[in-house]
Design a protein around this motif. Structure first.
Motif, short mmCIF file in Angstrom:
data_model
loop_
_atom_site.label_atom_id
_atom_site.label_comp_id
_atom_site.label_asym_id
_atom_site.label_seq_id
_atom_site.Cartn_x
_atom_site.Cartn_y
_atom_site.Cartn_z
N ARG A 205 104.62 -33.96 122.57
CA ARG A 205 104.55 -35.11 122.29
C ARG A 205 103.34 -36.30 123.39
O ARG A 205 101.98 -36.05 123.53
N ALA A 206 104.19 -36.07 123.71
CA ALA A 206 104.25 -37.17 125.43
C ALA A 206 102.78 -36.23 126.67
O ALA A 206 102.37 -37.29 127.12
N GLU A 207 103.99 -34.90 126.35
CA GLU A 207 103.11 -34.59 127.57
C GLU A 207 101.31 -34.37 127.29
O GLU A 207 100.59 -34.97 127.64
N LYS A 208 101.73 -34.37 125.78
CA LYS A 208 99.63 -34.22 125.90
C LYS A 208 99.82 -35.19 125.15
O LYS A 208 98.15 -34.82 125.69
N MET A 209 99.99 -36.57 124.53
CA MET A 209 99.53 -37.68 124.95
C MET A 209 98.67 -37.87 126.52
O MET A 209 97.62 -38.44 127.24
N THR A 210 99.50 -37.72 127.41
CA THR A 210 99.39 -38.13 129.26
C THR A 210 97.85 -36.85 129.70
O THR A 210 97.14 -37.72 130.35
N ARG A 211 98.23 -35.90 129.04
CA ARG A 211 97.44 -35.41 128.83
C ARG A 211 95.87 -36.10 128.74
O ARG A 211 94.59 -36.07 129.50
N SER A 212 96.00 -35.99 127.65
CA SER A 212 94.67 -36.52 126.56
C SER A 212 94.19 -38.25 127.46
O SER A 212 92.58 -37.72 127.90
N HIS A 213 95.32 -38.58 128.22
CA HIS A 213 95.04 -39.64 129.24
C HIS A 213 94.66 -39.77 130.36
O HIS A 213 93.53 -40.21 130.56
N LYS A 214 94.74 -38.16 130.48
CA LYS A 214 94.20 -37.78 131.72
C LYS A 214 92.52 -37.83 131.83
O LYS A 214 92.17 -38.12 132.47
N ASN A 215 92.36 -36.96 130.57
CA ASN A 215 91.41 -36.31 130.27
C ASN A 215 90.02 -37.72 130.03
O ASN A 215 89.59 -37.81 131.00
N VAL A 216 90.37 -38.94 129.76
CA VAL A 216 90.15 -40.10 128.98
C VAL A 216 89.27 -40.45 130.88
O VAL A 216 88.42 -41.28 131.17
N ALA A 217 89.85 -40.15 131.57
CA ALA A 217 90.22 -40.75 133.12
C ALA A 217 89.17 -39.95 134.41
O ALA A 217 88.57 -40.34 134.87
N ASP A 218 89.06 -38.84 133.55
CA ASP A 218 88.47 -37.97 134.49
C ASP A 218 86.57 -37.94 134.14
O ASP A 218 86.00 -38.25 134.70
N ASP A 219 86.81 -39.05 132.49
CA ASP A 219 85.87 -38.76 132.52
C ASP A 219 85.17 -39.95 132.84
O ASP A 219 83.92 -40.43 133.37
N TYR A 220 85.91 -40.71 133.15
CA TYR A 220 84.95 -42.27 133.53
C TYR A 220 84.90 -41.78 135.02
O TYR A 220 83.52 -42.48 135.66
N ILE A 221 85.08 -40.81 135.79
CA ILE A 221 84.90 -40.73 136.43
C ILE A 221 83.47 -39.55 137.21
O ILE A 221 82.36 -40.42 137.65
N HIS A 222 83.46 -38.83 136.34
CA HIS A 222 81.70 -38.56 135.82
C HIS A 222 80.78 -39.38 135.67
O HIS A 222 80.29 -39.54 136.22
#
Lengths: 397, 519
Positions: free
Chosen positions: A233-250
């Motif tokens: 679960r922790a892995e999934k959560m941090t992956r989602s967090h990374k996605n959000v961060a990537d979106d902010y870059i775009h």
């Protein structure tokens, strides 16, 4: 040469030298001055990572007081398996082998980035590339760390640090591959693992004589499954967090091209969001993942001991049968004695190992949870400062 | 509509732009005089829209020759409890001037004179439920709000009715505060009417929110889940922004249809807004033919300003679409993060339970709670992402479409002028031929036609000039409004991020001592 091949060539040419400072998971290791091990730098070429294992020692068993050797991941695995297979260490918790370096995720992203290059602005592309390189670096740091921790746990263990194979690993300045497993052996170990899992089923049914071990068994079985769950679960959560961060870059890149407003702060915010994601990962997920493996190792110890108990019980039965038949009594008696001794030894060292394991685990969790909380606070405060600055800037315009 | 487009800036008297062209434009305005007399029903907080009451009030309002020189059309803003202070600060400098002057003597000013405090704020709902209208302390000229969505009827004939409340000090309305109930098709009907009347002048008419068959069907069927609540809230907010933009527009506000919409108890049911009606099909065909003709028109414009601006608009629209897609993906990812965090929190709690060291066990449970709180934070953040950012972008994508429509109108006008010119040319040739062939009776007719067409050419040329001026003015006003809008929304969004980070800090700081207490 299209963008794709260009990028693979680029990956291949990446030689990264690194100073590793963070020790996120290990606690209280490497403070025995008689044997100090670290991995000061590493190279990654294509898929392979070459670690430089550096040893400083005052022990006379080594030829030199200070030396370094290059090692690959497979060498670490060889060492681990060699230790596991050593009968004498049956009563010890063998530190879990470091997982294989996994650059799959950043490589996939790099690939996608290459394909999508045409649709992005130059700035967005550079930003994404930077992010990707940071991610690559994070994976790299992580893998070096776990390998280092593995060695340090060995060096701080009173018995394992004296292992001959360990010494060879540290010292032997030729390529270790001749001593590593060939295909036949690999297959053999695979088979062994299969047998082990069958054993586990049988053995968890064995009646335990010792309260301590009974408790430990229950605890470890339960805890192991829970921690496995948490890790996933922790892995999934941090992956989602990374996605959000990537979106902010775009977003910030697109805002840039719109030049609607001053968004340098938004860009910095994306950096911080991205870093929060990877720090979270480093602390929490790695902690969980490491202890998941460690608990597996503890479970392995229990199983070995249970197997010894089973052997002992079997030998008792054999002795009884022999007495009945009045045949081979001495043999059976000897065998029974051996089994008993083995079992006792295992029980004794097992108890010791498990107690220290418990203590270690608690301390490690404490350290990591504190560090994680402090990091979260620090990042949130950074974000706040950034946002406030940005808001003021916009309002004053 | 001479008066309506004028603005008097607050305290600073000097900065007035004399735009000679706009004078001419206003005098020739097609919008007609706004002289209405008659009685009207007292406006009550009537609930039943569209019931067959049979009343046909004379819905005409009286208006003296006054100019309603309202200089700041600040619209109502909803806020959640936390932001109300901020928004009041933004409006702190508003002052209102009403003056009664003869329109012809007043100076004309271009749209670029709006006070910086013109803002349109969309709402950020605290929850997905209905929000009550918030009365602002400061005095504005005009506020509209759309609230209290209610489902009327059942089954497939059901619809949502929205309460449209107005608060105003403008004299052209009979009361200061009043509300009516409207349904979605009423809003669409308003847009149709305004479109028909004003788009030929080159006004930028704010487009209404889009129809959604799927969304409405869910509501009609009575599916009482969060997605239909979301849909209703989204629509309500969008309708409110739409109305606010309409009343912000100086010319549109004067339009009797707008007043009727705001004041009249019952509106005749707007026909032609249903997607599958005959009128709907007609519209689609018209739009298609428009698209074809668009491709063939190219103005040889001596004024490159329009070309440049059109290009800007087109590229901006592209960028906004791209941005909107990314923000959409952000919203989705954040929702995902939300879900994953919740699951993780649960698994942490279970881990804490099976941990035998008591202090560690407690710490892990605390961690689980913190993560739970984080989940709430993420969810709120996702809502704010959506309602502040995504909807803003969607609105402006539609608005840019309307702006383009404006430019196209201008092109059509130009084309009409050119065609008239070429017809005139042909008539002249005919005349010349007749002269040579010496047919006096036909010649007379030809001369008449030439005069007629000469008149037309002059008129069309003047139309074209006038529409060019209006478009330019509208565009500048739009740009200003857009930049203010974006700025205020982005500030709002950043503030919500800031707030979320503050709570972030609070939660983790509460956790830290627990972690330290592990032994």
């Amino acid at each position: 040469m299209g963008p794709r091949s260009r990028h693979t060539a680029q990956e291949g040419d990446t030689l990264c030298l690194l100073e590793i400072n963070a020790r996120s998971v290990s606690v209280d290791l490497n403070n025995d001055a008689s044997l100090l091990i670290d991995i000061p730098d590493a190279l990654c070429e294509r898929d392979k990572v070459k670690f430089t294992v550096h040893t400083k020692t005052t022990l006379s068993s080594f030829q030199k007081p200070d030396f370094s050797v290059p090692r690959q991941h497979e060498d670490f695995i060889w060492l681990h398996d060699a230790l596991v297979e050593t009968e004498d260490y049956a009563g010890l918790i063998i530190p879990p082998a470091p997982p294989k370096p996994d650059f799959e995720s950043p490589r996939e992203k790099m690939h996608k980035l290459g394909e999508g290059e045409a649709t992005m602005t130059k700035e967005e592309y550079t930003k994404m590339k930077q992010e990707l390189e940071a991610e690559y670096l994070a994976v790299f740091k992580k893998t070096v760390q776990v390998h280092e921790v593995f060695l340090q746990r060995l060096s701080s263990h009173p018995i394992l640090s004296k292992d001959r194979n360990f010494q060879i690993f540290l010292e032997y300045d030729q390529d270790l591959s001749v001593r590593r497993k060939n295909a036949k052996e690999t297959f053999g170990s695979f088979f062994k693992n299969m047998v082990k899992s069958a054993d586990e089923v049988i053995i968890s049914g064995i009646k335990e004589v010792d309260d301590f071990f009974e408790q430990e068994k229950t605890f470890l079985l339960d805890y192991s499954s829970k921690i496995k769950d948490s890790t996933a679960r922790a892995e999934k959560m941090t992956r989602s967090h990374k996605n959000v961060a990537d979106d902010y870059i775009h977003i910030s890149a697109t805002l840039n091209s719109l030049s609607v407003d001053d968004n340098t702060a938004l860009k910095k915010f994306t950096n911080v969001e991205g870093r929060v994601a990877s720090d979270e990962e480093l602390k929490l997920t790695e902690l969980l993942r490491y202890y998941m493996l460690d608990i597996q190792a503890a479970k392995d110890l229990l199983y070995r001991r249970a197997r010894a108990l089973a052997d002992y019980e079997n030998s008792n039965k054999a002795l009884d049968k022999a007495r009945l038949k009045s045949k081979d009594i001495t043999q059976a008696e000897e065998h029974q004695q051996q089994c008993l001794q083995k079992f006792d030894k295992l029980s004794e060292s097992g108890k010791r190992e498990l107690t220290s394991f418990k203590g270690r685990r608690v301390v490690a969790f404490r350290k990591n949870l504190i560090e994680m909380a402090e990091l979260e606070i620090k990042h949130a405060k950074n974000n706040m400062a950034l946002l406030q600055g940005c808001i003021e800037l916009l309002k004053s315009n | 509509m001479a008066a309506s487009s004028r603005r008097n800036p607050p305290p600073l008297p000097g900065a007035e732009n004399q735009d000679p062209l706009s004078e001419m434009a206003d005098e020739d305005s097609d919008e007609g005089e706004d002289i209405f007399v008659g009685n009207s029903n007292p406006v009550a907080e009537a609930f039943q829209p569209d019931t067959a009451n049979g009343e046909e009030p004379a819905d005409l309002f009286s208006e003296a020759e006054t100019s309603t020189a309202a200089n700041s059309y600040i619209t109502n803003s909803k806020s959640n409890g936390v932001h109300s202070d901020n928004e009041n600060d933004l409006f702190a400098e508003v002052s209102v001037e009403l003056s009664m002057e003869n329109p012809s003597t007043t100076a004309k000013s271009s749209g670029a004179e709006f006070t910086p405090s013109l803002t349109l704020s969309a709402t950020q709902p605290e929850s997905m439920e209905q929000l009550e209208e918030e009365k602002d302390e400061d005095s504005f000229d005009m506020e509209v709000a759309v609230t209290n969505p209610e489902k009327i009827g059942d089954g497939m004939n059901a619809y949502m009715a929205y309460k449209v409340s107005t608060r105003t000090t403008l004299p052209m309305f009979r009361n200061r505060t009043f509300s009516v109930w409207r349904r979605f098709s009423d809003f669409l009907g308003l847009y149709e009417k305004l479109s028909v009347k004003h788009s030929l002048n080159g006004c930028i008419i704010p487009p209404p929110p889009e129809k959604s068959v799927v969304g409405m069907t869910k509501v009609k069927v009575g599916k009482d889940d969060s997605s239909s609540a979301d849909f209703v809230e989204r629509r309500r907010a969008a309708l409110e922004r739409y109305l606010q933009r309409v009343v912000c527009h100086p010319s549109l506000l004067q339009d009797p249809d707008v007043r009727e919409f705001l004041e009249r108890d019952e509106l005749p049911r707007a026909v032609g807004t249903h997607t599958l009606s005959g009128a709907g099909f007609l519209k689609m065909i018209n739009r298609a033919s428009d698209a074809v003709s668009k491709m063939t028109i190219k103005i040889s414009d001596s004024d490159a300003w329009f070309d440049n601006k059109l290009q800007e608009v087109e590229s901006e629209e592209l960028q906004l679409r791209k941005l909107h897609a990314v923000v959409d993906s952000l919203v989705n990812h954040r929702k995902e993060l939300c879900g994953n965090t919740a699951v993780f929190a649960k698994s942490m709690a279970m881990l804490g339970n099976s941990e035998d060291n008591t202090a560690l066990s407690r710490a892990l449970s605390q961690l689980a709670e913190v993560e739970d709180k984080m989940e709430t934070l993420h969810q709120e953040q996702a809502a704010s992402d959506f309602f502040i950012l995504a909807e803003l972008l969607a609105d402006y994508i539609r608005l840019l479409g309307a702006v383009r429509g404006c430019f196209e109108q201008r092109m059509k006008t130009w084309q009409r002028w050119q065609e008239a010119q070429s017809t005139l040319q042909k008539k002249r040739e005919v005349e010349a031929k007749l002269l040579w062939a010496n047919k006096p009776d036909k010649l007379q007719q030809a001369k008449e036609e030439i005069t007629e067409w000469e008149g037309k050419v002059t008129q069309y040329e003047r139309d074209f000039d006038r529409i060019s001026v209006t478009v330019r003015k509208e565009f500048l006003r739009f740009e200003k409004e857009k930049s203010n809008d974006f700025k205020s929304q982005i500030v709002k969004y950043l503030e919500s991020l800031l707030q979320s980070q503050q709570r972030h800090v609070k939660f983790w700081e509460a956790f830290l001592p627990e972690a330290k207490a592990i032994a």
